[in-house]
Design an enzyme around this catalytic site. Sequence first.
Site, PDB file in Angstrom:
ATOM      1  CD  GLU A 156      -2.443   1.390  -0.036  1.00 39.08           C
ATOM      2  OE1 GLU A 156      -3.070   0.341  -0.270  1.00 39.08           O
ATOM      3  OE2 GLU A 156      -2.726   2.431  -0.558  1.00 39.08           O
ATOM      4  CG  LEU A 255      13.200  17.739  -4.325  1.00 42.51           C
ATOM      5  CD1 LEU A 255      13.187  18.532  -5.672  1.00 42.51           C
ATOM      6  CD2 LEU A 255      14.181  16.950  -3.759  1.00 42.51           C
ATOM      7  CB  CYS A 265       5.909   4.629   6.696  1.00 43.19           C
ATOM      8  SG  CYS A 265       4.175   4.330   6.851  1.00 43.19           S
ATOM      9  CE  LYS A 268       7.080   0.056   9.818  1.00 40.67           C
ATOM     10  NZ  LYS A 268       6.714  -0.808   8.714  1.00 40.67           N
ATOM     11  NE  ARG A 332       2.355   5.350  14.492  1.00 41.87           N
ATOM     12  CZ  ARG A 332       1.879   4.397  13.843  1.00 41.87           C
ATOM     13  NH1 ARG A 332       2.180   3.177  13.847  1.00 41.87           N
ATOM     14  NH2 ARG A 332       0.874   4.924  12.684  1.00 41.87           N
TER      15      ARG A 332
END
Length: 437
Positions: A156, A255, A265, A268, A332
């Site tokens: 996804e 940018l 995401c 990790k 997170r």
Amino acid sequence: MKIKKFKICIVGTGYVGLVSGTCFAEIGHNVICVDNNKEKIKMLQMGSSPIYEPGLEKMILKNKRAGKLSFTTDIAQAVKKSDIVFIAVHTPTKENGETNLQYVENVSKEVAKAMDKYKVIVSKSTMPVKTGQRIKEIIAKFCPRNITFDIVSNPEFLKEGTAIKDFLEPDRIVIGIENKKAEAIMRNLYEPIKAPIIFTDIESAEIIKHACNAFLATKISFINAIANICEKNNANVQEVAMAMGLDKRIGPDFLKAGIGFGGSCFPKDVSAFINVAKKSGYDFNLLKEVKKINKKQREIFLDKIIKNVPDIKGKSIAIWGLSFKPDTDDMREAPSVDIINGLIAKGAIIKSFDPVAIEKAKVIFKDKIIYCEGAKEALKDCDALIILTEWEHFKKIKLEEIKKLMKFPIIFDGRNIFSPQKMIKAGFNYYSIGRKT
Ligand code: UGA
């Protein structure tokens, strides 16, 4: 053309699982979302979303009422009722950078045990290459002997904050398959979504997802490195990025210089991909540097504040924005955590405001900082303002008002939301990223 409707079960109601499940219902399929967190399922059964995502709660309610979307903790029942089972549980990174596949493996086992007829098992979360094969082994081992199945990798690409649009109008859909039967099913499933579908083998699909996130993270660290060079040479990183982006081979997106990437995401996945490379016998030094630049970017910003707010101990510092990016309450790996902790360590008094992330921030900072109900409230009598998330709301507050409320007009803008010229004209000491101050 008549659209084939499928019965789908999605295991895991995090961002990916919940948004995918809701959107699959929206395009006509029958969806059961499963999670072992009873509280979450209870909330969803009552029609409220456990995450802040624009438009999601409304869509959940609509499809729930239409009977196309339901929620349960009973994985076995949900699997039995479905033709396609999506695995969308989280895949956290261990201390050593390796992906913790424990949740994926447990779910695969439970899915296998509940299998009563042919099903397609699809991995939707971001998983290291070869996880599909691991899922296949587990399903084969634990499912009844006479049952056949296919495994598929369908990563996804949705972004928090624009998740629904990203799901329903994606640039492309990537599907890793092993045979034509699974290909046909997946093609029918996505029929209502008008986007190119790229069919690959399973390993390539798994690598595509990691490669995309790693490349985007590289773009961000690259422009942040350029921002540091701009700052030392009185150049303007926004002008540099704009001109770079007009080169079609580079493109304008991702940018924006700032205080580095966060979220659940990029940090990790960059670590996980470094690990995938290592296991494959390749030392991915480029990505290691991307990580280092990202960490350093927060430190450089913190140093800038400490250097320019004399005697920061006991000073009152307003913080605008806590979430890792706008339009989400996700904290997170948010840069705000390191920066605020750094300021607390220096004895600063933090008065924070975020339009939606306060509740999640309270879990992290507890009573170490003050939580304000509005952006202006945070500014009252503060010695400096620090902008950590580029919420649209902040851009609309009048500069005169900001100045009037602050004790000293010093602003550290970690997201370049204001124009330096305007700020200087309005009488601020204005520090931003990669631009003249
Ligand atoms: C990211 C990817 O963009 C999605 O395609 C992917 O599906 C998702 O991860 C995932 O793997 O599930 P997300 O983490 O929601 O999505 O957020 P992004 O919008 O990509 O932003 C990530 C971070 O990069 C944020 O902290 C943002 O502030 C920062 N960023 C982004 C910059 O500093 N500069 C930019 O130009 C763009």
